[in-house]
Design a protein around this motif. Structure first.
Motif, short mmCIF file in Angstrom:
data_model
loop_
_atom_site.label_atom_id
_atom_site.label_comp_id
_atom_site.label_asym_id
_atom_site.label_seq_id
_atom_site.Cartn_x
_atom_site.Cartn_y
_atom_site.Cartn_z
N TRP A 10 -8.03 -49.64 13.66
CA TRP A 10 -7.13 -49.55 12.51
C TRP A 10 -5.70 -49.49 13.03
N ILE A 11 -4.87 -50.43 12.61
CA ILE A 11 -3.48 -50.50 13.05
C ILE A 11 -2.57 -50.13 11.89
N THR A 12 -1.73 -49.12 12.10
CA THR A 12 -0.84 -48.64 11.05
C THR A 12 0.57 -48.45 11.61
N ASP A 13 1.42 -47.88 10.79
CA ASP A 13 2.71 -47.40 11.25
C ASP A 13 2.47 -46.18 12.14
N THR A 93 -0.09 -52.05 8.52
CA THR A 93 1.26 -51.51 8.56
C THR A 93 1.97 -51.89 7.26
N ASP A 94 2.88 -51.06 6.83
CA ASP A 94 3.57 -51.27 5.56
C ASP A 94 4.72 -52.26 5.69
N PRO A 95 5.04 -52.98 4.60
CA PRO A 95 6.25 -53.80 4.61
C PRO A 95 7.46 -52.92 4.90
N PRO A 96 8.61 -53.47 5.28
CA PRO A 96 8.95 -54.88 5.09
C PRO A 96 8.23 -55.82 6.06
N VAL A 97 7.93 -57.02 5.54
CA VAL A 97 7.32 -58.06 6.37
C VAL A 97 8.44 -58.79 7.10
N VAL A 291 -1.41 -56.90 -0.63
CA VAL A 291 -2.41 -57.36 0.34
C VAL A 291 -2.12 -56.86 1.75
N THR A 292 -0.90 -56.37 2.00
CA THR A 292 -0.59 -55.90 3.35
C THR A 292 -1.29 -54.58 3.65
N SER A 293 -1.12 -53.60 2.78
CA SER A 293 -1.78 -52.31 2.99
C SER A 293 -2.04 -51.67 1.62
N PRO A 294 -2.91 -52.30 0.81
CA PRO A 294 -3.17 -51.76 -0.53
C PRO A 294 -3.56 -50.29 -0.45
N GLY A 295 -2.95 -49.48 -1.32
CA GLY A 295 -3.14 -48.04 -1.22
C GLY A 295 -3.57 -47.39 -2.51
N LEU A 296 -3.30 -46.10 -2.61
CA LEU A 296 -3.61 -45.26 -3.76
C LEU A 296 -5.11 -44.94 -3.84
#
Length: 315
Positions: A10-13, A93-97, A291-296
């Motif tokens: 899993w790759i994140t910020d 990872t979250d935007p910005p793209v 689509v980048t990191s759908p959350g909630l």
């Protein structure tokens, strides 16, 4: 002896920037551990290329407490791992793209071997989360995208209120409500000049939908199939929904028009290969793709009272 499952990455910020109690990726990693899948975490800044391969400083996820939020998440020590050694790689990872987002993704795509990338690089880079809703003509409010001053100002003058959205951000960052009254012409021009970097960077303008006052519906999709939905409310005195600042959510049912929109959007998501997505609606009009990191996910599970993470991971 049964063969051990091939690990997931899993790759994140960076870890310290995540909301550990409510982060969707952490919740999904927790569920992957329950499914007995060796689970590793890294951040996009740790990815590098050497000896004709893509590598990262990964940490095995040893434990994520299920019920006691005060217990720490246990990560193993950093270990250099070849990305091609994983079965699945989740790039979240979250935007910005921007180049901080795209360059590590290019390394992942180049060096992943047979590992499945979720979502595919083509989806992450080519599906603009602000523009894509305009593909669905009957479910898209009047929209103008570009950086030409005459076009931008002309669209504003034709609508009573307009929402400006930067194309590369998320979580309502930079989203602005514009009033088209004549006395605001110079103010609006200067705002557009700033947001487009002197009319060189495209932005999206969209007709303001007063239905936002009654909430925005989020639908989570897996392989184009809807698995759950909730209704999100804007902050008091605001038109933006910001969960991290206190926006409320509640259970909801889809209207007939929304069901029709959800079906068509699901077909599109399936066609482009988006395995995970969340789409927002104001009434039957699409307001955002994710689509980048759908959350909630954590909040939606609390409202729905069911294990949505398992539905997402059991492909």
């Amino acid at each position: 002896m049964a063969k051990a499952a091939k690990p997931w990455l899993w790759i994140t910020d960076p870890w310290k920037t995540l909301d550990h109690r409510n982060d969707t990726t952490i919740r999904l990693m927790q569920e992957s551990l329950k499914l007995k899948i060796p689970t590793y975490w890294t951040d996009s800044q740790s990815i590098f290329w050497s000896d004709h391969s893509a590598w990262t400083h990964a940490q095995e996820v040893n434990a994520i407490p299920q019920n006691d939020k005060n217990q720490p998440i246990r990560l193993g020590g950093k270990k250099i791992q070849d990305l091609s050694d994983f079965a699945k790689i989740f790039y979240r990872t979250d935007p910005p793209v921007d180049h901080h987002y795209v360059h590590p993704l290019q390394l992942v795509e180049l060096g992943r071997g047979k590992a499945e990338l979720v979502n595919p690089a083509s989806v992450l880079t080519l599906t603009n989360e602000k523009i894509t809703g305009s593909f669905f003509e009957e479910f898209s409010p009047p929209t103008w995208v570009g950086c030409h001053s005459d076009g931008l100002m002309g669209f504003i003058e034709n609508e009573e209120k307009v929402v400006l959205k930067p194309l590369h951000t998320a979580q309502s960052q930079g989203v602005t409500l514009i009033d088209s009254q004549k006395q605001n012409l110079e103010k609006n021009f200067q705002l557009l000049k700033t947001e487009t970097q002197d009319f060189t960077r495209p932005v999206l303008l969209q007709k303001y939908l007063p239905g936002i006052e009654s909430g925005e519906t989020r639908v989570w999709f897996v392989d184009g199939k809807p698995i759950a939905q909730v209704l999100k409310y804007p902050l008091p005195g605001d038109f933006r929904v910001q969960i991290d600042k206190g926006s409320k959510i509640e259970a909801t049912e889809l209207s007939a028009k929304q069901k029709s929109a959800v079906k068509k959007v699901g077909q599109h998501l399936k066609k482009i290969g988006a395995r995970m997505a969340a789409v927002d609606w104001i009434g039957s009009m699409i307001s955002d793709f994710n689509v980048t990191s759908p959350g909630l996910l954590v909040q939606m599970e609390a409202v729905a009272g069911e294990n949505l993470a398992k539905k997402i991971l059991v492909f």
